[in-house]
Every structure is written in C-alpha cells, then in structure tokens.
Design an enzyme around this catalytic site. Structure first.
Site, PDB file in Angstrom:
ATOM      1  CB  SER A 191      -0.874   0.267   1.344  1.00  0.00           C
ATOM      2  OG  SER A 191      -1.474  -1.220   1.114  1.00  0.00           O
TER       3      SER A 191
ATOM      4  CG  HIS B  70      -3.653  -1.357  -5.257  1.00  0.00           C
ATOM      5  ND1 HIS B  70      -1.960  -0.808  -4.634  1.00  0.00           N
ATOM      6  CD2 HIS B  70      -3.995  -1.749  -4.466  1.00  0.00           C
ATOM      7  CE1 HIS B  70      -2.250  -0.757  -3.275  1.00  0.00           C
ATOM      8  NE2 HIS B  70      -3.633  -0.830  -3.515  1.00  0.00           N
TER       9      HIS B  70
ATOM     10  CG  HIS C 293      -4.815  -7.683  -0.742  1.00  0.00           C
ATOM     11  ND1 HIS C 293      -4.983  -7.204  -1.322  1.00  0.00           N
ATOM     12  CD2 HIS C 293      -3.577  -7.289   0.280  1.00  0.00           C
ATOM     13  CE1 HIS C 293      -3.517  -5.775  -1.112  1.00  0.00           C
ATOM     14  NE2 HIS C 293      -3.099  -6.398  -0.262  1.00  0.00           N
TER      15      HIS C 293
ATOM     16  CE1 TYR D  67      -8.223  -6.442   1.050  1.00  0.00           C
ATOM     17  CE2 TYR D  67      -6.476  -7.164   2.303  1.00  0.00           C
ATOM     18  CZ  TYR D  67      -7.416  -5.955   1.502  1.00  0.00           C
ATOM     19  OH  TYR D  67      -6.714  -4.985   1.029  1.00  0.00           O
ATOM     20  CD  GLU D  68      -7.995  -7.414  -2.975  1.00  0.00           C
ATOM     21  OE1 GLU D  68      -8.424  -6.439  -3.877  1.00  0.00           O
ATOM     22  OE2 GLU D  68      -6.912  -7.739  -3.745  1.00  0.00           O
TER      23      GLU D  68
ATOM     24  CB  ALA E  60       0.655  -0.489   4.818  1.00  0.00           C
TER      25      ALA E  60
ATOM     26  CG  MET F 262      -4.835  -7.559   6.912  1.00  0.00           C
ATOM     27  SD  MET F 262      -7.548  -5.894   6.515  1.00  0.00           S
ATOM     28  CE  MET F 262      -7.280  -5.244   7.067  1.00  0.00           C
ATOM     29  CB  SER F 263      -0.477  -8.743   2.798  1.00  0.00           C
ATOM     30  OG  SER F 263       0.532  -7.828   2.984  1.00  0.00           O
TER      31      SER F 263
ATOM     32  CG  ASN G 121      -2.779   1.520  11.663  1.00  0.00           C
ATOM     33  OD1 ASN G 121      -1.907   0.840  10.123  1.00  0.00           O
ATOM     34  ND2 ASN G 121      -3.196   0.998  12.208  1.00  0.00           N
TER      35      ASN G 121
ATOM     36  CG  HIS H 178      -8.268   2.432   3.630  1.00  0.00           C
ATOM     37  ND1 HIS H 178      -7.169   1.025   3.726  1.00  0.00           N
ATOM     38  CD2 HIS H 178      -7.971   2.130   2.106  1.00  0.00           C
ATOM     39  CE1 HIS H 178      -6.549   1.202   2.356  1.00  0.00           C
ATOM     40  NE2 HIS H 178      -7.046   1.590   1.674  1.00  0.00           N
TER      41      HIS H 178
END
Ligand code: HPA
Length: 266
Positions: A25, A55, A77, A79-80, A107, A205-206, A229, A241
């Site tokens: 990201s 992207h 990803h 989650y996609e 990230a 998440m990756s 964060n 996000h």
C-alpha cells in the site's frame, strides 16, 4: 505455469530478473521511476483478473541501480476473495523467471506500544493467523518439498544489510514479528492484546502467504512493514483506511530510498 512463464519471457526477451519486489500500500509508484516493461496482470495467462482499486495490477520489469528487478505493482489479497493459490502464484512465477531474492513490503498496524506510526519494521519472523496455508493441495515437486522448514523465512543477513542502510539514511526502524490476519475488518482490541501476548509486534492482512511460498521455493526474503497506525486498542483512536494511506504516503520517500539502496547492495 509454463504458459505463464513463456508468455512473460516473450515480452521481456533476455531480461533476467534476479530481485523481486512486492510493493505494498502506498509504495506502488516506486516502480514508476524507471524505464521498464510493464505487463498487466489481466493479460498474463494464469494470473487472475485483477480488480484492485488504487493499484495498477501489473508486473514491472526494470533495471534499478544496476540490478534487474521485477516489481509487483499491486498484489492479490486474500480478503478480496482470491484463493491462496491466486495470492501466491506470482511468487512461483518469479522463482521460475530466475528471481533469487524477494522483497515483500506492506502496511501494518503497530501492536507494540513503543513503536511509532511512520516507523519501518524489518520482519524477523511471522505468525500465520489466517487459518489456512497457501501450500495446501497437491505439491509441485519442481518448486519445493511437501513439508518445508520455516526456521528462517526472513534471511538474517538481509535484515542486517537493511538495518545498516536504514542507519546510514537516518531512517527510524524497528524489528519484529508480523502477525497476519485475513481482514478485511481490522482487529478488535482483545485480538491485538492477544497478539501482543503471543509475541507479535505488528499486524497486517498480507505478506505471510507470499513469504511461506517464497521460503518453500528457496527464495531469500526480506520483509518490510510500514507501520501506518497503532493497532486497535493500542491508542484510543479508531482505525481507518485513510490514516493508513496518509502515513504510508508520508514515509514513502524514505521507504523508496531504502529500497533503492538495498537493491544496489544486495
Ligand atoms: N491491522 C491490520 N492491517 C493493517 C493495519 C492494522 O492495524 N494497518 C495497516 N494494515
């Protein structure tokens, strides 16, 4: 696999990448700074049609500081809704193209309160909390063994090199354990508390699927998280996000300098 590799080889001719980079990201435009051959994921046989927003979803082949590099501008990803096979297929392709070293960036949220958003974190190890494994299924013996050792997924010598560069460039960095979740929801404060007790320092998440497959097929891996964060409950503020993108954007220039110098030295 042969179809994919032959298709790419036809496009890149005798360009033989030795380093692969997965740009996370906010880092995607690292690939824009170089003369390159670009191939959209949508055109590559064997690659899933990509719907990644923000992207580009393409492989970028370029010479960076004298080294031949293949960059993933955008990744798949879990989650996609992509399968683990789809998420990790590009890593296997990079291996077949001759890549020896893979730099995986992302990230991530800071689980350790002493870390500060904006720091980079060199990944020393990971905890796979995604509840699945990309190597499940029939094994391809041409790539790796059925039960791969995972004692040093993230090469120690690459971390030492990256640390030296960060110090030279005055970039503040941490080292630690990356915990992967499936997303797409962020974690609860209780989950982050648990991750901290388990030895996690950052959460995202990756990366873990790609790192498992890279290790399996004998690639040396450097993993770098941009801590964008505080993870849930570490600070009072709710996550969004927007904050992730904003911090990633602030760190982008030093992150790019570090990458560029690392490529030169590795
Ligand atoms: N949690 C999970 N993934 C993330 C985070 C987070 O706090 N920040 C950026 N990616």
């Amino acid at each position: 696999m042969n179809l994919t590799v032959n298709f790419i080889r036809e496009k890149i001719g005798d360009f033989q990448p030795e380093i692969g980079i997965i740009l996370g990201s906010g880092l995607g435009d690292f690939a824009d700074s170089f003369d390159s051959i670009k191939i959209s994921y949508n055109d590559i046989p064997g690659f899933e049609k990509s719907n990644v927003q923000g992207h580009k979803g393409q492989l970028v082949f370029a010479e960076v500081n004298g080294k031949k590099v293949v960059m993933m501008q955008g990744r798949y990803h879990f989650y996609e809704g992509y399968s683990m096979q789809t998420v990790t297929y590009p890593v296997k392709v990079m291996k077949k193209l001759g890549v020896k070293t893979l730099i995986i960036t992302n990230a991530a949220g800071a689980v350790t309160p002493e870390f500060t958003p904006g720091d980079l974190m060199f990944i020393t190890d990971h905890i796979n909390f995604m509840g699945t494994n990309p190597l499940i299924g029939k094994n391809d013996d041409t790539l790796g063994t059925r039960f791969p050792d995972m004692s040093e997924v993230y090469a120690k010598d690459l971390i030492i090199k990256a640390q030296g560069i960060a110090e030279d460039l005055n970039i503040s960095y941490q080292k630690g354990v990356y915990v992967s979740t499936t997303g797409p929801s962020y974690e609860t404060p209780a989950e982050i508390h648990m991750f901290r007790l388990l030895g996690g320092n950052a959460v995202g998440m990756s990366t873990v699927p790609e790192a498992i497959v890279a290790n399996y097929c004998g690639l040396k891996v450097l993993g770098i998280s941009c801590l964008t964060n505080y993870a849930a409950g570490v600070s009072e503020t709710p996550l969004n996000h927007h904050e992730v993108i904003e911090t990633a954007d602030k760190v982008k220039e030093s992150f790019k300098n570090l990458l560029s110098e690392f490529i030169k030295q590795v």
